[in-house]
Design a protein around this motif. Structure first.
Motif, PDB file in Angstrom:
ATOM      1  N   VAL A  67       0.885  -1.202   0.086  1.00 47.18           N
ATOM      2  CA  VAL A  67       0.178   0.012  -0.206  1.00 47.18           C
ATOM      3  C   VAL A  67       1.200   1.097  -0.124  1.00 47.18           C
ATOM      4  O   VAL A  67       1.860   1.303   0.673  1.00 47.18           O
ATOM      5  N   ASN A  68       0.377   2.119  -0.781  1.00 48.55           N
ATOM      6  CA  ASN A  68       1.305   3.550  -0.931  1.00 48.55           C
ATOM      7  C   ASN A  68       0.235   4.574  -0.526  1.00 48.55           C
ATOM      8  O   ASN A  68      -0.734   4.722  -1.369  1.00 48.55           O
ATOM      9  N   ALA A  69       0.388   5.227   0.641  1.00 52.65           N
ATOM     10  CA  ALA A  69      -0.601   6.397   0.743  1.00 52.65           C
ATOM     11  C   ALA A  69       0.115   7.446   1.435  1.00 52.65           C
ATOM     12  O   ALA A  69       0.174   7.531   2.751  1.00 52.65           O
ATOM     13  N   PHE A  77      -4.957   5.329   7.481  1.00 56.06           N
ATOM     14  CA  PHE A  77      -4.161   4.565   6.704  1.00 56.06           C
ATOM     15  C   PHE A  77      -4.325   3.038   6.871  1.00 56.06           C
ATOM     16  O   PHE A  77      -4.811   2.043   5.924  1.00 56.06           O
ATOM     17  N   TYR A  78      -4.531   2.445   7.728  1.00 58.33           N
ATOM     18  CA  TYR A  78      -4.618   1.166   8.468  1.00 58.33           C
ATOM     19  C   TYR A  78      -6.004   0.461   7.949  1.00 58.33           C
ATOM     20  O   TYR A  78      -6.148  -0.461   7.546  1.00 58.33           O
ATOM     21  N   PRO A  79      -7.177   1.288   8.185  1.00 56.58           N
ATOM     22  CA  PRO A  79      -8.482   0.771   7.830  1.00 56.58           C
ATOM     23  C   PRO A  79      -8.438   0.536   6.146  1.00 56.58           C
ATOM     24  O   PRO A  79      -9.067  -0.295   5.728  1.00 56.58           O
ATOM     25  N   MET A  80      -7.753   1.553   5.529  1.00 55.75           N
ATOM     26  CA  MET A  80      -7.549   1.458   4.169  1.00 55.75           C
ATOM     27  C   MET A  80      -7.067   0.546   3.591  1.00 55.75           C
ATOM     28  O   MET A  80      -7.311  -0.166   2.620  1.00 55.75           O
ATOM     29  N   ALA A  81      -5.722   0.231   4.246  1.00 54.02           N
ATOM     30  CA  ALA A  81      -4.884  -1.022   3.896  1.00 54.02           C
ATOM     31  C   ALA A  81      -5.670  -2.249   4.092  1.00 54.02           C
ATOM     32  O   ALA A  81      -5.446  -3.025   3.214  1.00 54.02           O
TER      33      ALA A  81
END
Length: 129
Positions: A67-69, A77-81
């Protein structure tokens, strides 16, 4: 703040057994939950890939996931990942009932990002710590 997550590098440092160690290192709930999901996936794959050969495909998909954010704080970040990881492995669910079961079980942990009191999944094809 995390910019990217590398499965092999970051999980080699995630052997935490109790909450005190997590708090000492300043790990957020979101990071801890994401690392737990990844650790459950890793442990499940190690335990069952010999018994279920299709899990090798899942292992390859999980290990290649990155993941690149840039400039995203942990709470986002972590929920999206976790959501992106879920979407990354979802196509494999059509190939194997075991992968589908692991995917479905993983969703219980992903739901915990929204409701921290929710009980995560522990079971046969998605091992707990």
């Amino acid at each position: 703040m995390r910019d990217e997550f590398d499965y092999d590098e970051d999980l080699s440092f995630s052997n935490f057994d109790d909450d005190e160690e997590d708090e000492d290192l300043g790990i957020t709930f979101e990071e801890d939950l994401y690392l737990m999901i990844r650790e459950k996936l890793r442990d499940t794959l190690q335990e069952f890939k010999g018994q279920y050969p299709m899990l090798k495909k899942l292992e390859n998909a999980v290990s290649s996931f990155k993941v690149n954010a840039k400039n995203t704080d942990d709470s986002k970040f972590y929920p999206m990942a976790a959501k992106l990881l879920s979407e990354h492995i979802k196509p494999l669910t059509a190939e194997s009932e075991e992968i589908e079961e692991i995917y479905d079980n993983m969703q219980a942990d992903i739901a915990r990002f929204k409701n921290q009191r929710a009980h995560g999944f522990e079971g046969d094809l998605y091992l707990s710590k």
